[in-house]
Design an enzyme around this catalytic site. Sequence first.
Site, PDB file in Angstrom:
ATOM      1  N   HIS A   1       0.738  -1.175  -0.135  1.00  0.00           N
ATOM      2  CA  HIS A   1       0.052  -0.008   0.155  1.00  0.00           C
ATOM      3  C   HIS A   1       0.819   1.284   0.023  1.00  0.00           C
ATOM      4  CE1 HIS A   1       0.219   1.084   4.294  1.00  0.00           C
ATOM      5  NE2 HIS A   1       0.305  -0.367   4.583  1.00  0.00           N
TER       6      HIS A   1
ATOM      7  N   ASP B   1       6.176   0.602   6.705  1.00  0.00           N
ATOM      8  CA  ASP B   1       4.811   0.461   6.413  1.00  0.00           C
ATOM      9  C   ASP B   1       4.496   1.433   5.550  1.00  0.00           C
ATOM     10  OD1 ASP B   1       2.366  -0.186   6.658  1.00  0.00           O
ATOM     11  OD2 ASP B   1       2.068   0.398   8.882  1.00  0.00           O
TER      12      ASP B   1
ATOM     13  N   ASP C   1       3.389  -6.288   3.272  1.00  0.00           N
ATOM     14  CA  ASP C   1       2.827  -5.300   4.261  1.00  0.00           C
ATOM     15  C   ASP C   1       3.180  -5.676   5.696  1.00  0.00           C
ATOM     16  OD1 ASP C   1       1.880  -2.807   5.173  1.00  0.00           O
ATOM     17  OD2 ASP C   1      -0.215  -3.547   5.363  1.00  0.00           O
TER      18      ASP C   1
ATOM     19  N   GLU D   1      -4.861   1.912   2.685  1.00  0.00           N
ATOM     20  CA  GLU D   1      -4.896   0.684   3.572  1.00  0.00           C
ATOM     21  C   GLU D   1      -5.065   1.216   4.994  1.00  0.00           C
ATOM     22  OE1 GLU D   1      -3.647  -2.371   6.347  1.00  0.00           O
ATOM     23  OE2 GLU D   1      -2.857  -0.451   6.198  1.00  0.00           O
ATOM     24  N   GLU D   2      -4.339   2.218   5.534  1.00  0.00           N
ATOM     25  CA  GLU D   2      -4.327   2.646   6.730  1.00  0.00           C
ATOM     26  C   GLU D   2      -5.704   3.254   7.423  1.00  0.00           C
ATOM     27  OE1 GLU D   2      -1.919   1.740   8.421  1.00  0.00           O
ATOM     28  OE2 GLU D   2       0.100   1.755   7.286  1.00  0.00           O
TER      29      GLU D   2
ATOM     30  N   HIS E   1       4.134   2.970  12.451  1.00  0.00           N
ATOM     31  CA  HIS E   1       3.419   4.224  12.654  1.00  0.00           C
ATOM     32  C   HIS E   1       3.732   5.141  13.515  1.00  0.00           C
ATOM     33  CE1 HIS E   1      -0.587   1.620  11.790  1.00  0.00           C
ATOM     34  NE2 HIS E   1       0.303   1.571  10.808  1.00  0.00           N
TER      35      HIS E   1
HETATM   36 ZN   LIG Z   1       0.873  -1.239   6.427  1.00  0.00          ZN
END
Ligand SMILES: [Zn+2]
Length: 454
Positions: A277, A289, A351, A323-324, A421
């Site tokens: 993503h 990520d 991912d 995606e997030e 994140h």
């Molecule tokens: Zn991800």
Amino acid sequence: MKKTLTLLLSLLVSYSYAQNADSVAIRKIYNEALSNGKSYEWLRHLTKQIGPRLSGSAGAQKAVDWTKLVMEQQGFDRVFLQDVMVPHWVRGAKEEAFIHIGKQKMTVPIAALGGSVATPPRGIEAQVIEVKSFPELRALGPEKVKGKIVFYNRPMDPTKINTFEAYGGAVDQRANGATEAAKLGAVGAIVRSMTNVHDDNPHVGGMRYGTGVALIPTAAISTNGADLLSKSLKENPSLTFYFKQNCETLPDAKSYNVVGEIKGSEKPDEIIVVGGHLDSWDLAEGAHDDGAGCVQSMEVLRIMKALGIKPKRTIRAVMFMNEENGLRGGVQYADLAKKNNEKHIAAVESDNGGFTPRGFGIVGKPEQREKIMAWKPLLSPYGLAEIGPGGGGADIGPLAQTGTVLLGFKPDSQRYFDYHHTTVDRFEAVSQRELELGAASMAAIVYLLDAYGL
Ligand SMILES: [Zn+2]
């Protein structure tokens, strides 16, 4: 009898010949990725020149334009965009938070969770009630929770060897904590960051509000901040917590999935997807990520082209959007596949970070899983030992409805949540060699999926 034996022998010979040809091809794939790989320099550009790219942001649009350009420059047969409307949440000015005991104010790092509402402009200050679970919260009842800030402090279980399992066991607090707290009259929800490390980085992520419940602001607090708050509460149960956040949900924005394709030479109507993503959280460069998954996917097609591999089936690299905080790109991709009557035989997603490859998790029928697991002898020399039932990937998930076999690339999971994140999920956190081994692993499985079908 003799005839049967000869037939059997010739079958065996041709089988081992095929196996040998496959192992030579896979060796070449790894050599190409490790000697002439492009994934690392691509990742550098995506993270350093473009950077954070939450859905609807200027960064996300730049990432769309740039990955499209890269794939066009590689000369893939077709590069195209798929329109998708995405949520557009913005953080606004940096959050503030402190623990207030008498005259003392101890600042702690927090960050609003994606999708949260803002606090009133002056912020919120209230007493805190600490819980480890929803049942514990409900047992307290509205009389103990009303008007307070609920502090969710159940850590990820450090004894789980697969850290994704530990994450899965804790993330309900982040996703639904605000709603569960609001049901009992709380005015805010603070959630311990989803990580095993003790650091000062709030680890953000998505949350969602239930219907018919007040929308209260919610934020992640760093693990060190959570430990300090918990300790302070034990000493001073009547302390107050202050936080202020300025986030906002804007109208949905137009965005895109980016798709690059090599057309199949024998069965062009059978499609194999490899993807990651393109969006990332706003605080992160999104290196692990999921910049890693995107550049690895583009690299799979580049490797095939560089080695002159002419796939029988159509191979697509897909950069999914959103995606997030919505999964709109993954859903849109599957909807369009259905609408256009496309036959997707398999989809591979990366991912789980750009770490040392360990294997693939497979979602499919038992006979399909077994077919893939039989390739283990070809893949185990490269450290791909964990090939078996398991997760696919969020973006490719919607394709399962039409019978597509899903494969989730599984790198080593030990360090993923150190970065997940946060601001430290940056280019420097990715090892070139590990990233390239991952790209080669994905190319190898795509090669086999193409050669033998499912
Ligand atoms: Zn991800």
